[in-house]
Scaffold this motif. Structure first.
Motif, short mmCIF file in Angstrom:
data_model
loop_
_atom_site.label_atom_id
_atom_site.label_comp_id
_atom_site.label_asym_id
_atom_site.label_seq_id
_atom_site.Cartn_x
_atom_site.Cartn_y
_atom_site.Cartn_z
N GLU A 9 0.84 -1.21 0.00
CA GLU A 9 0.00 0.00 0.00
C GLU A 9 0.87 1.25 0.00
O GLU A 9 0.57 2.23 -0.70
CB GLU A 9 -0.92 0.02 1.22
CG GLU A 9 -2.04 -1.01 1.17
CD GLU A 9 -2.82 -1.07 2.47
OE1 GLU A 9 -4.07 -1.00 2.39
OE2 GLU A 9 -2.20 -1.19 3.55
N LYS A 13 0.93 4.03 -2.98
CA LYS A 13 0.65 5.44 -2.72
C LYS A 13 1.79 6.31 -3.23
O LYS A 13 1.57 7.35 -3.88
CB LYS A 13 0.40 5.68 -1.23
CG LYS A 13 0.08 7.12 -0.88
CD LYS A 13 -1.17 7.64 -1.58
CE LYS A 13 -2.41 7.26 -0.85
NZ LYS A 13 -3.63 7.87 -1.41
N GLN A 16 1.61 6.53 -6.97
CA GLN A 16 0.55 7.45 -7.37
C GLN A 16 1.01 8.90 -7.23
O GLN A 16 0.71 9.74 -8.10
CB GLN A 16 -0.71 7.23 -6.53
CG GLN A 16 -1.43 5.94 -6.82
CD GLN A 16 -2.57 5.69 -5.85
OE1 GLN A 16 -2.59 6.20 -4.73
NE2 GLN A 16 -3.53 4.90 -6.28
N CYS A 30 -2.12 14.07 1.54
CA CYS A 30 -0.99 13.19 1.85
C CYS A 30 -0.02 13.83 2.85
O CYS A 30 0.74 13.13 3.50
CB CYS A 30 -0.24 12.82 0.57
SG CYS A 30 -1.12 11.64 -0.46
N SER A 33 -0.26 12.37 6.30
CA SER A 33 0.13 10.98 6.50
C SER A 33 1.05 10.85 7.71
O SER A 33 1.75 11.80 8.09
CB SER A 33 0.84 10.45 5.26
OG SER A 33 1.34 9.16 5.48
N ILE A 38 5.74 8.96 2.42
CA ILE A 38 4.59 9.56 1.72
C ILE A 38 4.70 11.07 1.80
O ILE A 38 4.55 11.78 0.80
CB ILE A 38 3.25 9.05 2.30
CG1 ILE A 38 3.04 7.59 1.91
CG2 ILE A 38 2.08 9.92 1.82
CD1 ILE A 38 1.81 6.94 2.50
#
Length: 134
Positions: A9, A13, A16, A30, A33, A38
């Protein structure tokens, strides 16, 4: 509540973020986070895309408190240092105000780390721009 995410995951992320597959709002989110990687990749993308929205500046201001070892990558440079570097790079009246107000309360070692973080971010952005044109 902290959400635990798997390595897959996390990798997805970050992919992306790097591939610009998130909306501006998703990208800004984000910054909230709990995952350093991230946040750091989000910061790079925000600088690259020049997204200096007031909400981004407020979230970066919040991130400036994370300069300790726990939040560091290499050479003691952490999320807070990259947040400060981003505020400087954005170079807007709002971002510079937050930058200078925060800078007043920092130790010399953190100021040096912010300078290094700024160089690192600028190099990353320059390399990304060259790759996009290349």
């Amino acid at each position: 509540m902290i959400k635990i995410i798997s390595k897959n995951e996390l990798d997805e992320k970050i992919r992306q973020i790097k591939q610009n597959e998130l909306s501006v709002q998703e990208l800004i989110d984000c910054l909230d986070s709990k995952q350093m990687y991230i946040i750091s990749n989000t910061i790079i993308q925000l600088v690259k895309l020049k997204i200096n929205h007031p909400l981004v500046i407020a979230k970066l201001q919040n991130l400036t408190q994370y300069m300790g070892e726990r939040y560091a990558f290499a050479e003691g440079i952490g999320i807070g240092h990259f947040a400060m570097a981003t505020l400087s790079i954005f170079n807007t009246s709002d971002s510079l105000y937050v930058y200078h107000e925060t800078l007043k309360n920092l130790m010399d070692i953190d100021i040096e780390r912010i300078k290094k973080a700024t160089l690192i971010l600028n190099d990353l952005i320059d390399n990304d721009i060259k790759e996009d044109k290349g």
